[in-house]
Scaffold this motif. Structure first.
Motif, mmCIF file in Angstrom:
data_model
loop_
_atom_site.group_PDB
_atom_site.id
_atom_site.type_symbol
_atom_site.label_atom_id
_atom_site.label_comp_id
_atom_site.label_asym_id
_atom_site.label_seq_id
_atom_site.Cartn_x
_atom_site.Cartn_y
_atom_site.Cartn_z
ATOM 1 N N VAL A 1 -40.123 4.329 -6.201
ATOM 2 C CA VAL A 1 -39.502 3.762 -5.009
ATOM 3 C C VAL A 1 -40.402 4.100 -3.828
ATOM 4 C CG1 VAL A 1 -37.525 3.945 -3.457
ATOM 5 C CG2 VAL A 1 -37.152 3.813 -5.920
ATOM 6 N N HIS A 2 -40.734 3.079 -3.026
ATOM 7 C CA HIS A 2 -41.720 3.269 -1.957
ATOM 8 C C HIS A 2 -41.101 3.494 -0.583
ATOM 9 C CE1 HIS A 2 -44.774 1.977 -4.832
ATOM 10 N NE2 HIS A 2 -43.953 0.990 -5.170
ATOM 11 N N VAL A 3 -39.802 3.517 -0.473
ATOM 12 C CA VAL A 3 -39.145 3.655 0.838
ATOM 13 C C VAL A 3 -38.124 4.783 0.793
ATOM 14 C CG1 VAL A 3 -39.447 1.251 1.546
ATOM 15 C CG2 VAL A 3 -37.471 1.891 0.123
ATOM 16 N N GLN A 4 -37.683 5.147 1.977
ATOM 17 C CA GLN A 4 -36.653 6.195 2.072
ATOM 18 C C GLN A 4 -35.471 5.677 2.870
ATOM 19 O OE1 GLN A 4 -38.577 9.533 3.868
ATOM 20 N NE2 GLN A 4 -39.874 9.919 2.095
ATOM 21 N N VAL A 5 -34.356 6.347 2.722
ATOM 22 C CA VAL A 5 -33.157 5.959 3.456
ATOM 23 C C VAL A 5 -33.480 6.006 4.951
ATOM 24 C CG1 VAL A 5 -30.788 6.633 4.046
ATOM 25 C CG2 VAL A 5 -31.576 6.732 1.668
ATOM 26 N N GLY A 6 -33.073 4.956 5.665
ATOM 27 C CA GLY A 6 -33.307 4.895 7.105
ATOM 28 C C GLY A 6 -34.517 4.048 7.467
ATOM 29 N N HIS A 7 -35.373 3.758 6.493
ATOM 30 C CA HIS A 7 -36.542 2.918 6.797
ATOM 31 C C HIS A 7 -36.115 1.502 7.161
ATOM 32 C CE1 HIS A 7 -39.989 5.227 4.557
ATOM 33 N NE2 HIS A 7 -39.538 5.841 5.640
ATOM 34 N N GLU A 8 -36.754 0.955 8.194
ATOM 35 C CA GLU A 8 -36.589 -0.465 8.506
ATOM 36 C C GLU A 8 -37.611 -1.216 7.655
ATOM 37 O OE1 GLU A 8 -34.452 -1.720 10.878
ATOM 38 O OE2 GLU A 8 -33.654 0.302 11.159
ATOM 39 N N VAL A 9 -37.167 -2.228 6.939
ATOM 40 C CA VAL A 9 -38.097 -2.966 6.076
ATOM 41 C C VAL A 9 -38.045 -4.456 6.398
ATOM 42 C CG1 VAL A 9 -38.102 -1.349 4.142
ATOM 43 C CG2 VAL A 9 -36.313 -3.087 4.275
ATOM 44 N N THR A 10 -39.155 -5.125 6.144
ATOM 45 C CA THR A 10 -39.154 -6.583 6.294
ATOM 46 C C THR A 10 -38.956 -7.203 4.917
ATOM 47 O OG1 THR A 10 -41.542 -6.645 6.019
ATOM 48 C CG2 THR A 10 -40.705 -6.534 8.283
ATOM 49 N N ALA A 11 -38.578 -8.475 4.937
ATOM 50 C CA ALA A 11 -38.242 -9.154 3.678
ATOM 51 C C ALA A 11 -39.364 -9.052 2.649
ATOM 52 C CB ALA A 11 -37.900 -10.613 3.967
ATOM 53 N N GLU A 12 -40.607 -9.176 3.126
ATOM 54 C CA GLU A 12 -41.719 -9.215 2.174
ATOM 55 C C GLU A 12 -42.233 -7.835 1.787
ATOM 56 O OE1 GLU A 12 -42.862 -10.035 6.378
ATOM 57 O OE2 GLU A 12 -41.587 -11.022 4.945
ATOM 58 N N GLN A 13 -41.660 -6.806 2.368
ATOM 59 C CA GLN A 13 -42.168 -5.440 2.143
ATOM 60 C C GLN A 13 -41.810 -4.930 0.743
ATOM 61 O OE1 GLN A 13 -41.323 -2.831 5.434
ATOM 62 N NE2 GLN A 13 -41.739 -0.991 4.229
ATOM 63 N N ALA B 1 -38.155 -6.304 -0.323
ATOM 64 C CA ALA B 1 -36.840 -6.003 0.271
ATOM 65 C C ALA B 1 -35.934 -7.226 0.315
ATOM 66 C CB ALA B 1 -37.017 -5.457 1.681
ATOM 67 N N TYR B 2 -36.484 -8.429 0.232
ATOM 68 C CA TYR B 2 -35.789 -9.705 0.235
ATOM 69 C C TYR B 2 -35.234 -10.069 1.617
ATOM 70 C CZ TYR B 2 -31.980 -13.055 -0.693
ATOM 71 O OH TYR B 2 -31.118 -14.123 -0.640
ATOM 72 N N ILE B 3 -34.679 -9.111 2.346
ATOM 73 C CA ILE B 3 -34.188 -9.419 3.697
ATOM 74 C C ILE B 3 -34.750 -8.390 4.686
ATOM 75 C CG2 ILE B 3 -32.049 -10.637 3.143
ATOM 76 C CD1 ILE B 3 -30.538 -8.019 3.254
ATOM 77 N N ASP B 4 -34.862 -8.786 5.932
ATOM 78 C CA ASP B 4 -35.204 -7.837 6.989
ATOM 79 C C ASP B 4 -33.995 -6.925 7.127
ATOM 80 O OD1 ASP B 4 -37.476 -9.329 7.285
ATOM 81 O OD2 ASP B 4 -36.844 -10.319 9.142
ATOM 82 N N ALA B 5 -34.175 -5.637 6.865
ATOM 83 C CA ALA B 5 -32.985 -4.793 6.755
ATOM 84 C C ALA B 5 -33.349 -3.317 6.875
ATOM 85 C CB ALA B 5 -32.313 -5.048 5.403
ATOM 86 N N THR B 6 -32.345 -2.472 6.692
ATOM 87 C CA THR B 6 -32.530 -1.036 6.706
ATOM 88 C C THR B 6 -32.215 -0.500 5.314
ATOM 89 O OG1 THR B 6 -31.704 -1.037 8.973
ATOM 90 C CG2 THR B 6 -31.805 1.102 7.866
ATOM 91 N N VAL B 7 -32.992 0.437 4.856
ATOM 92 C CA VAL B 7 -32.702 1.056 3.558
ATOM 93 C C VAL B 7 -31.529 2.017 3.750
ATOM 94 C CG1 VAL B 7 -33.589 2.528 1.716
ATOM 95 C CG2 VAL B 7 -35.099 0.860 2.827
ATOM 96 N N VAL B 8 -30.456 1.797 3.012
ATOM 97 C CA VAL B 8 -29.290 2.670 3.172
ATOM 98 C C VAL B 8 -29.047 3.552 1.948
ATOM 99 C CG1 VAL B 8 -28.117 1.243 4.896
ATOM 100 C CG2 VAL B 8 -27.748 0.783 2.459
#
Lengths: 378, 615
Positions: free
Chosen positions: A33-45, A135-142
């Protein structure tokens, strides 16, 4: 006698400006997993990746060496778990002081998976297959669960369709039609449609879809299509509504179905108001248990969301706004005026439970089988 | 649950893929009778994702219709007390796609086919059959296993003491595929081995790291013997332990029921077997659902079931269109239809599967699609319901590759009774429509009784039989099975209008005689409960059961439709010319009084509906 409410009829598709949208991004097998909780991600990330075990190819070593299966392990040059290259000799036998020499080669590059002394077969597993998930959507990792699952969350507009094809994509919304009943024609497709999610209105034609795929549009969202056009676009008849794996060049979301049905005005206006915004689209559909609806998501991070609406999906009641979803009133909005408890005969002579509804356009009150109503979530 | 002797009331549900049906049965003056029926959409999807929500909705409808309280605090009241609640509650299920099984065997037409019969008999949908002679390479087999994600895998292969190595080879392939279960990501995929006893240990060794293996008796211990019971039993056990336990809401539902939840087809199959055994009949039963069509047959005491996983009237109706072709559906309509409109309507039914026809045109179109779904499902059944292959001649496995198929057990001339079940048959507004759909699809020959499940409750009665055979039998014969009557259909072909058959019937004291020309149908009144002696005189070239041109005398039973004389010949061929065909279909409909008025149906299908506006 009239019942005050009744239960569980077709829940309408969700079309809302204010949804809390969570999507689970799960790897088929544990990985990284390349992200952590709280990260803002873009759809293509990229949020997670893994490697799937490669395909397995068998070699009948006993046959190739003309030996019995129980002799195979002793004549293997490579053991279980060892890497091998394609064409590499993996087993060898010599008889009569080396006069007769037989070999077995690895059919592919990979690792020796198993060596069987019962069947004489050796299975070679190919190189791992890389799988990456965005990530599919511009969103926050929760949520991050272990090394395989990420949950992303955003707030914003959500419009579910009734049927789609093609998988996930993202891009800017671009309106093609100015009215929800406008035919979605190929002339509307231009170079500026590249990478966009195109919003039509009424029926889309095969030529439009082909033009959209050719120009590189991310997706097409519109009211309806002719069944023959969809089959042609897919390259084969659609037998059951389980889709999402197609590779068509552009994803398609139908909000209403088949024929000349315009997009519901509310859906059309919701998308039109967001013309030019970043959005995500997914044509994947499963109309079976564990239903999946195609969708368009337009993230609006600061937006509020309506918790009450999330819980909606209850019963029919007098006063409920509904949509009629079968001929002869297909697509029409109405309001329930009465829910008779007793069975009533309809024109087919079947006796069914009906609802009396007032058609919004003419004010006429008609009896409609309850099964042919779709609740409109307000 | 109260003792079987003391059961005063029983609630039974069937959780189908589209609809959950509930029936209330009460003991009245020592007899079990159906009191009311309710239904609601099945709720295995969002926003509910809990099958018990649909169960409670259906039971609430029963409450409303019966005026009897059945639910308190979100569960079913038991036992019955002060006129509330019931003494027992049972359920069947095919929701969630039913039980999906992959079969692995050695030779497709031998052990693999026996395994397929075992899985089908247990109420499963067979997703695919892998065999040495299936024409696929190993990596393709592995890919298929991974892609399909079955609920369980049944491995057969080898007679006892016979082939071992190839059996283990197939097991090794299963291990290499390491397939994941469809439901429940955390548990190991169940695999049943029902093959050669000598292969048990190596198969166990091959699979111990990748699957939850259960070993049962060989389902083909010798070439001449098929023993499906142990494999069937284990499949049903695993259905409960794994599939049901993982499906949304099922653990809760399992806690409510007084008997194990049965797969719907297994319940219907056991009921069909009971009918055949009790009356010594050759029976064909069909259950046409939204997603699948099950066909059951008992010929000469041998039971067979097939399931056509993608032939159904809602979720799978587009697949009926794809497999049969639009032309084959259109040919059953008594109108000149608009192909574009019909194609779109069929697709709209697929995406809104719980809707029902509201106009006569829509009804006729669904009945046309049903004929094709039934016809295709029956064709598949004939292919699987065969004598054991590999028995007649001494041969080894190599000989069996490409060997000619064995004789189908399905003999339409020997068939005594057809029983139809499923929404489109049980809910046909006129019973004649159900009779006609079954005749057109199955083409019975000679003398054949027809019946339908009155309100689609055979599944519930099948599972009810496990706690009270008496209650199930009484309700089945009194309230469930609606005799439609008898069909007389001489086999053979002739010129339209030429002499085909003369039928003389002597019901009670009277006598009726009728000559029916080739290409026509007639209906003679013979009410439910009445029997009559008929003399059937086919003309030369036609066979009514005793050979071409030979007279047959039979005692026939009446029903809500009557005595149908079908002189359209067998095999049934519709006129090629569209105008002639439409005229013929209209004559048949009129002869049987099947639809209210063809002109109205025509108008309903072609008339301009209200313009659809954006809302």
């Amino acid at each position: 006698m009239t019942a005050a409410t009744t239960h569980g009829y077709t829940p309408g598709l969700r079309v809302t400006e204010r949804a809390l949208i969570r999507r689970v991004r799960r790897l088929p097998l544990p990985g990284h997993v390349h992200v952590q909780v709280g990260h803002e991600v873009t759809a293509e990330q990229l949020v997670a990746s893994t490697e799937l075990p490669g395909n397995v190819v068998n070699v009948n070593v006993a046959h190739e060496l003309s030996i019995t299966p129980e002799d195979v392990p002793a004549l293997m040059l490579e053991g279980e778990g060892e890497p091998v290259e394609a064409r590499q000799i993996i087993a060898e036998s010599r008889a009569f002081w080396g006069l007769f020499h037989s070999i077995a080669r690895a059919p592919i590059t990979g690792t020796v998976e198993t060596i069987s002394d019962v069947t004489g077969q050796v299975l070679v597993r190919g190189r791992p297959i890389s799988v990456e998930i965005d990530a599919y959507i511009d969103a926050t990792v929760v949520v991050v669960q272990g090394d395989e699952t990420v949950v992303v969350e955003t707030r914003g507009a959500l419009a579910q369709g009734i049927l789609g094809v093609g998988g996930e994509a993202h891009g800017r919304l671009k309106m093609l039609c100015s009215e929800p009943d406008e035919l979605c024609q190929a002339e509307l497709i231009e170079d500026a449609c590249r990478d966009c999610i195109l919003v039509g209105g009424g029926r889309v034609t095969l030529e439009t879809l082909q033009a959209a795929a050719e120009v590189g549009a991310a997706g097409v969202v519109t009211g309806a299509i002719d069944d023959t056009d969809l089959d042609e676009f897919l390259g084969a008849p659609l037998g059951v509504a389980i889709t999402g794996q197609e590779n068509l060049g552009t994803s398609l979301v139908l909000t209403e179905g088949f024929g000349d049905t315009p997009m519901r005005r509310r859906t059309f206006e919701l998308l039109a108001e967001r013309d030019g915004r970043r959005a995500s689209v997914n044509g994947a559909t499963q109309i079976r248990a564990g239903v999946i609806r195609p969708e368009v998501i337009v993230p609006e991070p600061g937006a509020t969301w309506d918790a009450a609406e999330e819980q909606a999906g209850g019963g029919l009641a007098v006063g409920s706004p509904v949509r009629l979803i079968r001929r002869p009133h297909f697509g029409l909005p109405a309001e329930i005026t009465e829910l008779p408890e007793r069975l009533e005969a309809i024109p087919t002579e079947a006796e069914v439970r009906v609802a009396r509804v007032r058609l919004e356009d003419t004010g006429e009150v008609v009896a409609v089988p309850r099964a042919n109503l779709e609740i409109i979530v307000q | 649950m109260a003792d079987e002797q003391a059961l005063r009331s029983i609630l039974a549900t069937d959780c189908g893929s589209t609809t959950t049906k509930a029936i209330l049965i009460e003991a009245v003056d020592g007899e079990y009778r159906l009191r009311v029926r309710g239904e609601a959409p099945t709720t295995v999807e969002a926003p509910h994702e809990d099958v018990t929500a649909g169960v409670l909705n259906a039971v609430r409808e029963v409450e409303e219709l019966s005026g009897r309280a059945l639910i308190r605090d979100g569960t079913i009241i038991r036992p019955q007390q002060d006129g509330e609640g019931v003494d027992a509650y049972v359920s069947t299920s095919s929701a969630g796609g039913g039980l999906q099984v992959m079969v692995v065997g050695l030779v497709r037409s031998m052990t693999a086919e026996s395994a397929q019969r075992a899985a089908l008999g247990a109420g499963a949908i067979v997703m695919d059959v892998l065999a040495l002679d299936d024409g696929r390479r190993d990596y393709e087999r592995i890919e298929r296993m991974r892609e399909l994600r079955p609920d369980l895998i049944l491995i057969s292969g080898g007679v006892d003491g016979g082939e071992t190595r190839k059996v283990v080879e197939m097991a090794e392939l299963v291990a290499a595929a390491n397939p994941q279960a469809r439901l429940g990501e955390k548990y190991e995929l169940p695999v049943i081995f029902a093959g050669n006893v000598d292969a048990r240990e190596p198969v166990r060794a091959a699979l111990e790291r990748s699957a939850a293996l259960t070993v049962v008796d060989n389902l083909r211990p010798t070439m001449e013997q098929e023993r499906l019971g142990p494999a069937r039993g284990e499949i049903q056990e695993l259905f409960l332990q794994h599939v049901m336990a993982q499906a949304p809401g099922y653990p809760k539902l399992m806690g409510w029921t007084d008997a194990d939840i049965m797969p719907t087809p297994a319940a219907v199959g056991s009921l069909i077997e009971t009918i055949a055994r009790r009356d010594g009949l050759n029976v064909v039963g069909v259950d046409i659902g939204g997603a699948t069509t099950d066909v059951f047959s008992v010929f000469g005491g041998t039971f067979n079931r097939t399931v056509s996983a993608n032939l159904g009237m809602s979720y799978s109706i587009s697949n009926v269109l794809a497999e049969a072709g639009l032309e084959n559906i259109l040919r059953w309509l008594a109108i000149r239809p608009d192909p574009r409109r019909l194609g779109n309507d069929i697709r709209n039914k697929m995406i809104r599967p719980t809707t029902i026809p509201q106009t006569l045109g829509d009804l006729a179109a669904e009945h046309a699609a049903a004929r094709e779904a039934l016809r295709l499902a029956f064709e598949q059944h004939r292919l699987l319901a065969t004598e054991l292959k590999g028995v007649q001649r001494q041969r080894d496995i190599a000989d069996a590759f490409g060997a000619a198929g064995a004789q189908s057990l399905v003999d339409m001339m020997a068939l005594d009774l057809i029983v139809g079940s499923g929404g489109v048959l049980s809910h046909a507004p006129r019973r004649t429509q159900a009779a006609l759909m079954m005749i057109d699809a199955f083409e019975p020959e000679g003398v054949t009784r027809l019946a339908v499940d009155s309100i689609f409750m055979m599944p519930q009665l099948g599972v009810l039989a496990t706690i009270s055979e008496e209650a199930a039998t009484q309700v089945f014969y009194r309230d469930c099975l609606i005799p439609l009557g008898t069909c007389i259909a001489p086999a053979g072909r002739g010129r339209p209008g030429s002499r085909c058959v003369r039928v003389a019937m002597r019901p009670g004291g009277g006598a009726v005689e009728m000559a029916v020309p080739f290409g026509e149908m007639r209906l003679l009144p013979l009410a439910e409960g009445e029997t009559a002696r008929v003399t059937i005189e086919p003309t030369r070239g036609f066979d009514a059961g005793a050979g071409r041109g030979r007279t047959v005398t039979a005692d026939v039973q009446g029903g809500v439709v009557g005595l149908i004389i079908d002189a359209r010949g067998r095999p049934l061929r519709l006129p090629d010319d569209a105008a002639e065909r439409i005229e013929a279909i209209r004559r048949w409909h009129r002869a049987l009084d099947a639809y209210p008025d063809d002109a109205e149906a025509d108008e309903a299908l072609h008339g301009d509906g209200p313009e659809v506006v954006a809302t």
